[in-house]
Design an enzyme around this catalytic site. Sequence first.
Site, PDB file in Angstrom:
ATOM      1  N   LYS A 192       5.215 -10.085   4.054  1.00 19.30           N
ATOM      2  CA  LYS A 192       5.621 -11.252   2.772  1.00 19.30           C
ATOM      3  C   LYS A 192       6.117 -12.373   3.645  1.00 19.30           C
ATOM      4  CE  LYS A 192       5.058  -8.662  -1.287  1.00 19.30           C
ATOM      5  NZ  LYS A 192       4.914  -7.520  -0.801  1.00 19.30           N
TER       6      LYS A 192
HETATM    7  C1  LIG Z   1       3.717  -6.458  -1.268  1.00 19.75           C
HETATM    8  C2  LIG Z   1       3.647  -5.311  -0.289  1.00 19.75           C
HETATM    9  C3  LIG Z   1       2.236  -4.613  -0.282  1.00 19.75           C
HETATM   10  C4  LIG Z   1       1.002  -4.960  -1.322  1.00 19.75           C
HETATM   11  O1  LIG Z   1       0.569  -6.326  -1.047  1.00 19.75           O
HETATM   12  P1  LIG Z   1      -0.316  -6.968  -2.258  1.00 19.75           P
HETATM   13  O2  LIG Z   1      -0.692  -8.493  -1.602  1.00 19.75           O
HETATM   14  O3  LIG Z   1       0.342  -7.023  -3.458  1.00 19.75           O
HETATM   15  O4  LIG Z   1      -1.530  -6.215  -2.381  1.00 19.75           O
HETATM   16  C5  LIG Z   1       1.951  -3.750   0.437  1.00 19.75           C
HETATM   17  N1  LIG Z   1       2.990  -3.148   1.268  1.00 19.75           N
HETATM   18  C6  LIG Z   1       4.181  -3.883   1.489  1.00 19.75           C
HETATM   19  C7  LIG Z   1       5.092  -3.399   2.261  1.00 19.75           C
HETATM   20  C8  LIG Z   1       4.432  -5.010   0.453  1.00 19.75           C
HETATM   21  O5  LIG Z   1       5.557  -5.594   0.667  1.00 19.75           O
END
Ligand SMILES: *Cc1c(COP(=O)(O)O)cnc(C)c1O
Length: 465
Positions: free
Chosen positions: A112
Site C-alpha cells: 500500500k
Molecule cells: C490491502 C492488502 C491486500 C489486498 O489488496 P486489494 O487491493 O484490497 O485487493 C493484500 N495483501 C496485503 C498485505 C494488503 O495490505
Amino acid sequence: MKYISTRGDATPLSFEDVVLTGLAPDGGLYIPESLPKFSQEEIASWAGLSYQELAFKVISPFVAGEIPDEDLQKIINESYSTFRHDAIAPMVQTGHNEWILELFQGPTLAFKDFALQFLGNLLDYILKKRDQKVVVMGATSGDTGSAAIEGCRHCDNIDIFILHPHNRVSDVQRRQMTTVLEDNVHNIAMEGNFDDCQNMVKASFGDQSFLPEGRQLVAVNSINWARIMAQIVYYFYSALALGAPARPVSFSVPTGNFGDIFAGYLAKQMGLPIDQLVIGTNANDILHRCISDNDHSKKELIHSLSPSMDIMVSSNFERLLFDLYGRKGADIKQLMEDFKSGSMSLSDEALSTARELFTSYRLGDEETIDVIRDVFESTEYLLDPHTAIGVQAARKTRRRQDIPMVCLSTAHPAKFPEAVRKAGQSEDPALPHHMTDLFDREERLQVLDNDLSVVQQYVTDNVRT
Ligand SMILES: *Cc1c(COP(=O)(O)O)cnc(C)c1O
C-alpha cells in the site's frame, strides 16, 4: 482527461478533483473516461528505465497536463525515495519461471506504500497550489492506516484521522500507526469492529456538515483513483524486466478489495501483454465464488491469518463490472441496486468475459501455512501469509509453464509473525533495520465509543485551524 462515475450519473471531474474526493455523488466509483494505450514499440523502448522514470511514462497520460511534467516527475521521485531497496520493486525467483515481486520495501512494509506515498505527495502538491486544507478520514483493519499516515504525516494542509478497531489489529500494525506523533495525525481506536469503523467513515463522507467551514473529506482507501493508478506501474516494471513486451507475463495477486489486481487488468488494457491474471482469496471468497459459480453474495466475515484480505465485498470490483457491461452506467446502477439485497448474478456475457480475463483460487489458513512452510523448505525464502495465497493460487491455476508467473508479494513476513510461527519458524521474522525500535517508541491514540457524534466531535475538535 475526465473521470466519470461507474453509475453514469455524476458530473465528470478533472484529475485533480478526482484525487480530492471519494465516492461519486451517485454512489459509483470514478474511472477515466478512456484509457491511454501504449504500442508494443513504445513499451519496448522503456526497457531499462528506473522505476521512477517508468512511473512517469505510465502515469502522465492520466494526469494529461494538469500538473507540469517536471513537477509530476518530482512528486514521483519523492514518493519512492522512502523505499529501502534501490530497485523499488525487486524480484526473487522461487521456482521455474516463478517470481516473487517484493512490494514491501516501502516505509510500512506493505504494497500500500506504493500508492499512499504517492497520494500523500500528490495531495500535498495540489493543496499547496490551491491554498486549500482538507481532512483525511479512513478506516483500517491494519495496513491501509499506517500507509496512509506515513503518506500524509508531512503534509501541512492535511489533518488525518484513522479509525481502527480497538484491540483488534496486530501490535506491529497498531504501533506503525500510533507511534507517529506529528500533530496532524490522529489515531482513533474505536470500541467496535472494522465494519463499525468503516460505516462511521462512510456516514461522515455522506454528511460532512460536522467539519469546520471550508474543509472537505478526502478518501485514502482504494476507491481513490490515484491509488489504483500508481499500482499500474509495477506491472509494467516487472514485466519489462522479464522480457515483455516481446514475451507475455502472468500475474497472481492476493486479493481483498480488488484494487491491486484491477491495476493489473488496466495494465493489460493499456497494452502490456499479460496472459493470466490470477485472483487468490482466503476464506472470504466472494470473488472466487463469483468467477467460478456466478455466486456474488455476501457472507459473514471470517477472521483469517491473512487479515488484510478479510472482506465481505470487494469495492473495486464495480470498476471491472463497468467494463464488463460495456461501460453502461445504468446497468451498473441496477446491478448494485440488486446487490443491496445481499446477492447478484452477472449476465452470461459479463461472466464469460470475466472468466477469460481472470482465474481464481481460494485457500484457507491451513493450506496457507503449508505453502509458507513448503516454499521455505525448498528455497529458504519466507513468504508472508497474503503472498502465500497468491503463490498457491498461481501454482494451482497456471496454464503455461513457459510464461513467467509473477506473484505479487504484498507484505513483509515480519508484519504477520503469527502465521509465520505456525508455519514452523522458531523465531519471529526480524523487522527491517529502520523499525527495530518500534516496540520502544512512544504511542499516542484516542479510544472512543462506537458513536458517530462522539467521533465527529473528536474530529471537529482536533482539526487545526
Ligand atoms: C490491502 C492488502 C491486500 C489486498 O489488496 P486489494 O487491493 O484490497 O485487493 C493484500 N495483501 C496485503 C498485505 C494488503 O495490505
